[in-house]
Write a protein that holds these residues in place. Structure first.
Motif, PDB file in Angstrom:
ATOM      1  N   ARG A 123      35.193  38.388  43.943  1.00 12.74           N
ATOM      2  CA  ARG A 123      36.230  38.791  42.927  1.00 12.74           C
ATOM      3  C   ARG A 123      37.742  38.514  43.366  1.00 12.74           C
ATOM      4  NH1 ARG A 123      32.487  42.848  42.422  1.00 12.74           N
ATOM      5  NH2 ARG A 123      33.742  44.257  43.539  1.00 12.74           N
ATOM      6  N   ALA A 126      38.289  34.859  43.277  1.00 17.58           N
ATOM      7  CA  ALA A 126      38.628  34.461  41.919  1.00 17.58           C
ATOM      8  C   ALA A 126      39.891  34.634  41.317  1.00 17.58           C
ATOM      9  CB  ALA A 126      37.337  34.899  41.020  1.00 17.58           C
ATOM     10  N   GLY A 127      40.325  36.037  41.595  1.00 18.99           N
ATOM     11  CA  GLY A 127      41.343  36.299  41.004  1.00 18.99           C
ATOM     12  C   GLY A 127      42.705  35.805  41.655  1.00 18.99           C
ATOM     13  N   ALA A 130      42.920  32.359  39.935  1.00 18.76           N
ATOM     14  CA  ALA A 130      42.974  32.328  38.537  1.00 18.76           C
ATOM     15  C   ALA A 130      44.922  32.494  38.689  1.00 18.76           C
ATOM     16  CB  ALA A 130      42.584  33.540  37.813  1.00 18.76           C
ATOM     17  N   ALA A 358      31.906  35.903  39.086  1.00 19.54           N
ATOM     18  CA  ALA A 358      33.241  36.326  39.200  1.00 19.54           C
ATOM     19  C   ALA A 358      34.338  35.145  38.578  1.00 19.54           C
ATOM     20  CB  ALA A 358      33.589  36.250  40.921  1.00 19.54           C
ATOM     21  N   ARG A 362      36.125  36.178  35.143  1.00 19.86           N
ATOM     22  CA  ARG A 362      37.820  36.181  35.384  1.00 19.86           C
ATOM     23  C   ARG A 362      38.426  34.902  34.475  1.00 19.86           C
ATOM     24  NH1 ARG A 362      42.612  36.252  35.427  1.00 19.86           N
ATOM     25  NH2 ARG A 362      43.688  37.056  37.011  1.00 19.86           N
TER      26      ARG A 362
END
Length: 393
Positions: A123, A126-127, A130, A358, A362
């Motif tokens: 996570r 992935a954040g 992004a 994830a 996201r």
């Protein structure tokens, strides 16, 4: 072995990621056939599922050769060459000892206990991904750092040494392409050796601490750690990247799997089977003559087990070229089998499932930013996964 010009020649060149292996015609012709390796030596290529599975159970195959200096090579790689032992019995015993030592570290129950940490890492990355500008390379900025970070933690590499370890690992992962063979693994082994020595005074719950506590010599512990890192890094990262490509082609399957762990597990298995069209070769040597599928593999011969070819064998998998997450059973050989079954299989499955959850959780619109023909494998690498995957979301 004498050079035979008529033999089919293997290579480590860049190939289209999604195109069927050009070697599939060999699978149609014979289960075991003679080929020329990328290093220019003759070998036996095993092309079908049944024969590959049988040989993975056969203790006459292994990392041993009576003349290690002149043994036929699959690729020019100092790392691969240093793993070859000149005595078959010693090699078999060492293999059993390593599995006995490391098996508990990679036990399925223990890996499930790690799942929350793996999910959290997915996570976070992935954040971060992004927040990048678009398009961004998923292989470089998510798949590789994600799998590398988990392996570093499991093996016991301190945070301050991880950047150096990653750089050295990338160097020794090269094979002899365009006349530029990879450097030897000495510097990476030295780094891991120093880490192993430190585990004597401050052991932790990791692979290197377990090896040291069991009395494994520092040099051997360092080699094992480097091999684990090499085996687990690029293979998992490749399946993450390949999986994203496949999942964007099957959005209905993806949507149902994001909220259904069993459906996600089935997706992962089919990605493992169908994702790699080539570049999944396990080189081994015969310690004695082996009769199989009408041919005789002689003692000392090099044998190449091609998991990608086996995983697309129509004798076992109906409509083998199709991506079908509902495929049951799905006896793919991506993690090997028998005595050569991958110790990290449970961890890899968890990593893949959490990565896809994830990423698409996201970035629901995640998709490749280049046409299929631009997606090619990395040339001159031990693990021929995707060179890159530019994506948008």
């Amino acid at each position: 072995m004498a050079y035979t010009p008529q033999l089919p020649a293997l290579d480590t060149d860049a190939h289209p990621v999604l195109s069927p292996s050009p070697l599939r015609t060999l699978r149609d012709e014979a289960a075991v056939c003679r080929v020329l390796t990328p290093a220019g030596h003759e070998a036996w290529l095993v092309t079908r599922h049944a024969e590959t599975k049988a040989l993975l159970h056969d203790e006459r195959l292994g990392r041993f050769h009576p003349a290690t200096a002149t043994a036929p090579k699959y690729v020019d790689s100092p790392l691969v060459e240093m793993l070859i032992i000149d005595d078959a019995d010693s090699a078999r015993e060492m293999h059993r000892q390593v599995r006995a030592l490391l098996g508990p570290q990679f036990a399925a129950r223990r890996m499930q206990a790690l799942r929350p940490r793996v999910a959290a890492a997915a996570r976070v990355l992935a954040g971060d991904f992004a927040d990048r500008g678009q398009p961004a390379d998923l292989q470089r900025h998510f798949a590789l750092p994600y799998s590398l970070g988990i392996l570093h933690e499991l093996i016991g590499v301190p945070a301050e040494e991880r950047e150096s370890a990653a750089r050295l690992l990338a160097d020794i992962g090269r094979v002899g392409a365009d006349g530029a063979a990879a450097p030897g693994p000495g510097p990476l082994f030295a780094l891991f050796g120093a880490v192993a020595e430190a585990k004597w005074a401050a052991p932790q719950d990791d692979v290197l601490s377990r090896l040291v506590a069991a009395g494994v010599p520092t040099e051997r512990a360092a080699a094992l750690a480097a091999t684990l890192l090499m085996a687990g890094l690029e293979s998992v990262a490749s399946f993450i990247t390949l999986g994203v490509v496949l999942l964007t082609r099957h959005p209905e399957r993806l949507r149902s799997a994001l909220d259904d762990p069993e459906a996600m597990a089935a997706l992962v298995e089919e990605i493992l089977r169908n994702g790699k069209q080539s570049g999944s070769v396990l080189p081994r040597y015969a310690a004695a003559d082996i009769e199989i599928s009408g041919v005789t593999i002689r003692a000392g011969d090099l044998v190449l087990l091609d998991f990608a070819l086996a995983n697309h064998d129509e004798r076992v998998f109906e409509r083998a070229e199709e991506f079908d997450p509902c495929r049951t059973p799905n006896p793919h050989l991506s993690f090997g089998h028998g005595i050569w079954h991958c110790l990290g299989a449970s961890l890899a499955r968890i990593e893949l499932a959490e990565a896809f959850g994830a990423l698409f959780g996201r970035m629901p619109g995640l998709r490749p930013a280049v046409p299929d023909e631009r997606l090619v494998t990395s040339a001159g690498r031990l693990v021929g996964g995707p060179a890159e995957l530019p994506v948008r979301w």
